[in-house]
Write an enzyme that holds these catalytic residues in place. Structure first.
Site, PDB file in Angstrom:
ATOM      1  N   GLY A  31       0.822  -1.210   0.000  1.00 41.09           N
ATOM      2  CA  GLY A  31       0.000   0.000   0.000  1.00 41.09           C
ATOM      3  C   GLY A  31       0.854   1.258   0.000  1.00 41.09           C
ATOM      4  O   GLY A  31       2.012   1.233  -0.402  1.00 41.09           O
ATOM      5  N   GLY A  36       5.200   4.832  -8.744  1.00 41.88           N
ATOM      6  CA  GLY A  36       5.996   3.625  -8.985  1.00 41.88           C
ATOM      7  C   GLY A  36       5.105   2.390  -9.006  1.00 41.88           C
ATOM      8  O   GLY A  36       5.201   1.545  -9.913  1.00 41.88           O
ATOM      9  N   HIS A  37       4.198   2.292  -8.021  1.00 43.59           N
ATOM     10  CA  HIS A  37       3.276   1.149  -8.000  1.00 43.59           C
ATOM     11  C   HIS A  37       2.353   1.183  -9.228  1.00 43.59           C
ATOM     12  O   HIS A  37       2.061   0.145  -9.834  1.00 43.59           O
ATOM     13  CB  HIS A  37       2.391   1.196  -6.749  1.00 43.59           C
ATOM     14  CG  HIS A  37       3.141   1.070  -5.463  1.00 43.59           C
ATOM     15  ND1 HIS A  37       3.323   2.110  -4.597  1.00 43.59           N
ATOM     16  CD2 HIS A  37       3.756   0.002  -4.892  1.00 43.59           C
ATOM     17  CE1 HIS A  37       4.011   1.714  -3.545  1.00 43.59           C
ATOM     18  NE2 HIS A  37       4.291   0.435  -3.694  1.00 43.59           N
ATOM     19  N   GLN A  61       8.246  -9.197   7.635  1.00 42.78           N
ATOM     20  CA  GLN A  61       9.440  -8.660   6.971  1.00 42.78           C
ATOM     21  C   GLN A  61      10.001  -7.426   7.671  1.00 42.78           C
ATOM     22  O   GLN A  61      10.934  -6.804   7.175  1.00 42.78           O
ATOM     23  CB  GLN A  61       9.175  -8.388   5.491  1.00 42.78           C
ATOM     24  CG  GLN A  61       8.220  -7.246   5.188  1.00 42.78           C
ATOM     25  CD  GLN A  61       7.905  -7.174   3.701  1.00 42.78           C
ATOM     26  OE1 GLN A  61       7.134  -7.984   3.175  1.00 42.78           O
ATOM     27  NE2 GLN A  61       8.476  -6.222   2.993  1.00 42.78           N
ATOM     28  N   GLY A 147       8.945  -3.850  -8.771  1.00 42.96           N
ATOM     29  CA  GLY A 147       9.771  -2.704  -9.138  1.00 42.96           C
ATOM     30  C   GLY A 147      11.247  -3.058  -9.055  1.00 42.96           C
ATOM     31  O   GLY A 147      11.683  -3.700  -8.098  1.00 42.96           O
TER      32      GLY A 147
HETATM   33  O1  PAF Z   1       7.969  -4.538  -2.066  1.00 40.71           O
HETATM   34  C1  PAF Z   1       7.033  -4.635  -1.247  1.00 40.71           C
HETATM   35  O2  PAF Z   1       6.165  -3.767  -1.146  1.00 40.71           O
HETATM   36  C2  PAF Z   1       6.974  -5.860  -0.344  1.00 40.71           C
HETATM   37  O3  PAF Z   1       8.242  -6.277   0.025  1.00 40.71           O
HETATM   38  C3  PAF Z   1       6.167  -7.021  -0.948  1.00 40.71           C
HETATM   39  C4  PAF Z   1       6.820  -7.566  -2.214  1.00 40.71           C
HETATM   40  C5  PAF Z   1       4.755  -6.553  -1.275  1.00 40.71           C
HETATM   41  C6  PAF Z   1       6.069  -8.174   0.054  1.00 40.71           C
HETATM   42  O4  PAF Z   1       5.443  -7.779   1.216  1.00 40.71           O
END
Ligand code: PAF
Length: 279
Positions: A31, A36-37, A61, A147
């Site tokens: 989110g 970029g997204h 993570q 990305g």
């Molecule tokens: O790049 C991200 O936003 C995150 O590391 C991902 C790939 C969505 C995994 O949670």
């Protein structure tokens, strides 16, 4: 645009897409969406008949003391952007939907996952690989888009997909930059005005290294030293790493063979910034 919060509704929609012979492009995100997204969604739309974005701030993570709690959550604005760009579906799961109680399995991609950003963020890439593997298994897309700004993440996911014979294509999409070269990132919003003014030094350092490489310099240490010197001269002192590695494998070479990439990670104020460039 379809909104899915549970596994069942997502699976039903995906099955219907597959039964109609549609190619589904998947973009996993956390989110706080920016241009970029959106470029990932655009890339997926060009190659696929349906696009699905997931928005999930993945707790596994983030390490202790990292910004999991502060990570921007802008779901309403994200949904509006996706609607406007013509995305077909959004998967917005709760933590228990991704990690139901009792789970015991995680995915580690080693040694790549412990190097570069993985050295400073132990466990980070295990969290990334695990959540991406779960998402791939839930969605079962034909292609997934990442990305290239997160170059190590892209390389690691491609490796995982190859190693585990996952039946999908992994596509890397070029980094989107501000006019002054700063790579777009959800974490740029942590920068003060003064820090923001210093941040484009990453891109300048990468560009400088690229010019030297194209001018014939082949010693990785010399390229790294030059990029480091430029960062320091621009007031960026908290340097995590500046490294030249093999562009496809991220293996460190004493002498550059082919297609090298320079990767940089620094800390500017509260933000950890990363960037890279194929030389
Ligand atoms: O790049 C991200 O936003 C995150 O590391 C991902 C790939 C969505 C995994 O949670």
């Amino acid at each position: 645009m379809n909104l899915f919060k549970d596994r069942q509704s997502l699976k039903a929609w995906m099955s219907a897409c597959r039964n109609r012979g549609e190619r589904v492009g998947f973009i996993p995100t956390m989110g706080a969406l920016h241009a970029g997204h959106l470029s990932l969604v655009e890339a997926a739309k060009k190659q696929c008949s349906r696009t699905l974005v997931s928005i999930f701030v993945n707790p596994t993570q983030f390490g202790p003391g990292e910004d999991f709690a502060q990570y921007p959550r802008t779901f309403a604005a994200d949904q509006t952007l996706l609607e406007e760009i013509g995305c077909d579906g959004v998967f917005l799961p709760e933590v228990a939907t991704i990690y139901p109680p009792g789970g015991q399995t995680s995915v580690s991609v080693e040694p790549l996952g412990s190097q570069l950003c993985g050295a400073a963020r132990p466990g980070h890439f295990q969290g990334v690989a695990t959540v991406v593997a779960i998402l791939f298994n839930l969605v079962r897309p034909h292609a997934a888009y990442f990305g290239l700004k997160d170059y190590q993440q892209f390389t690691l996911i491609r490796q995982m997909v190859d190693d585990l014979c996952m039946p999908l294509e992994v596509v890397g999409v070029p980094t989107v930059r501000e006019a002054d070269g700063l790579a777009l990132s959800s974490r740029n919003r942590y920068l003060t005005d003064e820090e923001r003014a210093r941040a484009p030094a990453l891109f300048r350092a990468l560009t400088h290294a690229q010019e030297l490489y194209r001018g014939g310099e082949r010693d990785p240490l010399r390229l790294e030293e030059e990029a480091r010197r430029l960062l320091l001269a621009s007031g960026i002192e908290n340097i995590d790493y500046v490294e030249v590695r093999h562009g496809a494998t991220l293996i460190r070479e004493r002498e550059i063979s082919t297609d090298p990439v320079m990767l940089i990670a620094v800390r500017v104020g509260k933000a950890r910034l990363i960037d890279n460039r194929l030389l």
